[in-house]
Enzyme design. Structure first.
Site, PDB file in Angstrom:
ATOM      1  N   CYS A   1      38.588  70.903  18.606  1.00 28.19           N
ATOM      2  CA  CYS A   1      39.461  69.239  17.579  1.00 28.19           C
ATOM      3  C   CYS A   1      39.144  69.254  15.872  1.00 28.19           C
ATOM      4  CB  CYS A   1      38.918  67.971  18.199  1.00 28.19           C
ATOM      5  SG  CYS A   1      36.884  67.428  17.487  1.00 28.19           S
TER       6      CYS A   1
ATOM      7  N   HIS B   1      42.438  64.678  20.515  1.00 31.65           N
ATOM      8  CA  HIS B   1      41.328  64.631  21.791  1.00 31.65           C
ATOM      9  C   HIS B   1      41.944  64.548  23.254  1.00 31.65           C
ATOM     10  CE1 HIS B   1      38.667  64.439  18.638  1.00 31.65           C
ATOM     11  NE2 HIS B   1      37.269  65.184  19.425  1.00 31.65           N
TER      12      HIS B   1
ATOM     13  N   ASP C   1      45.227  61.573  16.840  1.00 33.11           N
ATOM     14  CA  ASP C   1      44.286  62.544  17.195  1.00 33.11           C
ATOM     15  C   ASP C   1      43.985  63.987  18.327  1.00 33.11           C
ATOM     16  OD1 ASP C   1      41.412  62.520  19.161  1.00 33.11           O
ATOM     17  OD2 ASP C   1      42.003  60.198  19.205  1.00 33.11           O
TER      18      ASP C   1
END
Length: 499
Positions: free
Chosen positions: A138, A384, A382
């Site tokens: 990430c 993720h 993000d």
């Protein structure tokens, strides 16, 4: 160690002790490299990287990959609320969401940012059994998004917007549209087209407003459409294929010189140096350099040495200046165990600057790419979310999965103190303006010492190599001595286990 929120419980967290420790999070059970300088020697890392994975490693990697692909392959849809009273800032642009036009501009701005997430089923990472970066990559993805933003402002018009941008989803604009055309008592509601602050708003026919908006959108769309080939080409540079200069395969390969390998966790400081080296090693981007600040200091003489292409030019011709455009990456720590609230206003003022290209960091155990804020909430992208790999070698590959239509916010109080701030300057004049503007923003901190500084002279360049050896350089001066008793003395031995 910071407490773990329910939404981040599956990630391994920040471990601040001076000695190496094992991650307490979910597998893969890899030992994290140092945010400072305590990592394995390069020779050991090279031997480890060269070792062929055995059958047990392959089975373990497949099981972990399958689990992470399921875990990150779906998301819970939650609405993000924006109010129409406070402006929303997105990398130097502010939007007051009290009109349809402003909401449309904000939507186009946000969706136009390049969104890079976990991917699965890409070609095997060399020397490993990994075909996905789910669960460990990430921070690399956040770094990719930061670099992509820098490349966008370097190669494309500053106000470019993706002409195929979708409408925002999972958002709630509080009290945006009135339910009735009149208020109680028969007092008419001013139209969205009225001048702000006027006691007697000018009445503009709705048809005229719609016509003007339509004409403006057509003009902007035509201009933005002309830049589409550059947009597509830029995304190919981040493709999940070994030849891509800024893809995961290349970044992992560069990271090996600091003792990192596929499956390890990366911190924002190491990622900054990986990005610097990736830009230096490629020929796809012309006239661009990346400078990584050392010890929270930007040394101006080092920048001149990096960017000035005409050192032998005679002063008799001052009009000629060959100067590389510049991305500046500044690894910092905004507190001890948690974010120091005194720095919040400073971070806001940095995100208000046109020269800012974002911040990579996140919340504990969860890397994010911050691009703006509203009130006391950070706006972010993000990484993720696990998506299938896209073959960017195809002529007309889909761009949809590289743009996000669901903005998310989080409180400043949850921001992890370790992060890397990015800036861009196109010319020498822009760099001088950047130094002035950023210094002003830094002076807004309530702390005695700024987050980082600009100074004349040169610094010692540790580079990526410095992160793989024991080094006792000068300590960072983010916080004044003595303000954090046991948390402050960590500059050369800090363990950064992120995600």
């Amino acid at each position: 160690m910071n407490s773990v929120s329910p939404s981040a419980a599956q990630y391994a967290g920040i471990v601040m002790q001076g000695e190496q420790v094992e991650s307490r999070g979910q597998p893969p059970l890899e030992r994290q490299g140092s945010f400072g300088f305590r990592t394995p020697q390069v020779s050991d890392a090279s031997r480890e990287a060269a070792r062929e994975p055995d059958e047990m490693d392959k089975v373990k990697a497949k099981l972990i990959s399958a689990w992470n692909n399921v875990k990150y392959g779906w998301t819970i849809k939650t609405k993000t609320s924006f109010n129409k009273i406070s402006p929303v800032t997105v990398l130097g642009h502010s939007y007051l969401l009290n009109s349809e036009d402003e909401v449309d501009r904000f939507c186009r701005d946000f969706v136009s940012r390049i969104w890079l997430t976990y991917r699965k089923e890409f070609p095997l990472l060399e020397g490993s059994t990994w075909t996905t970066d789910c669960g460990w990559g990430c921070m690399l993805r956040s770094g990719q998004m930061l670099l992509a933003q820098g490349l966008m402002v370097h190669l494309m018009p500053r106000d470019w917007a993706w002409p195929d941008a979708q409408q925002l989803t999972d958002v709630d604009f509080e009290v945006f549209r009135p339910r009735s055309p009149v208020r109680a008592g028969g007092v008419p509601i001013p139209s969205f087209g009225s001048l702000r602050g006027s006691s007697t708003p000018e009445k503009i026919p709705a048809s005229s407003q719609a016509s003007r908006l339509c004409q403006r959108k057509q003009t902007e769309s035509a201009k933005d459409r002309r830049a589409e080939p550059i947009h597509s080409k830029l995304i190919t540079w981040f493709g999940d294929q070994p030849p891509a200069p800024f893809g995961v395969h290349q970044l992992v390969e560069i990271g090996k010189s600091s003792g990192k390998k596929a499956g390890d966790w990366y911190g924002p400081s190491i990622v900054a140096h990986i990005l610097r080296k990736a830009v230096a090693e490629t020929s796809v981007v012309q006239n661009l350099a990346v400078y990584v600040a050392q010890d929270c200091t930007v040394y101006k003489e080092d920048v001149v040495h990096l960017c000035d292409l005409s050192p032998g030019r005679s002063p008799a011709d001052p009009s000629y200046q060959a100067w590389k455009s510049l991305i500046i990456l500044v690894p910092v720590r905004l507190g001890g165990e948690a974010l120091n609230p005194s720095y919040i206003d400073c971070v806001k003022n940095i995100l208000k600057l046109d020269c800012c290209i974002g911040i990579i960091g996140g919340k504990p155990k969860h890397s994010l790419y911050f691009i703006g804020f509203q009130d006391e909430q950070l706006l972010y992208l993000d990484p993720h979310f696990c998506q299938p790999v896209v073959d960017v070698a195809q002529a007309d590959f889909s761009l949809e999965s590289f743009h996000c239509s669901s903005p998310k916010k989080m409180p400043f109080s949850r921001m992890d103190p370790s992060c890397t701030i990015g800036f861009y300057a196109k010319s020498k004049k822009d760099f001088e303006s950047l130094c002035s503007d950023v210094s002003r923003a830094l002076s807004s901190s309530k702390e005695k010492y700024p987050i980082f500084t600009f100074v004349e002279g040169q610094g010692q360049d540790y580079g990526l190599q410095g992160h793989s050896s024991n080094h006792s350089g000068p300590s960072a001066h983010i916080l004044p001595p003595g303000t954090l008793s046991r948390s402050n003395n960590r500059s050369s031995s800090e363990e950064f286990v992120f995600l």
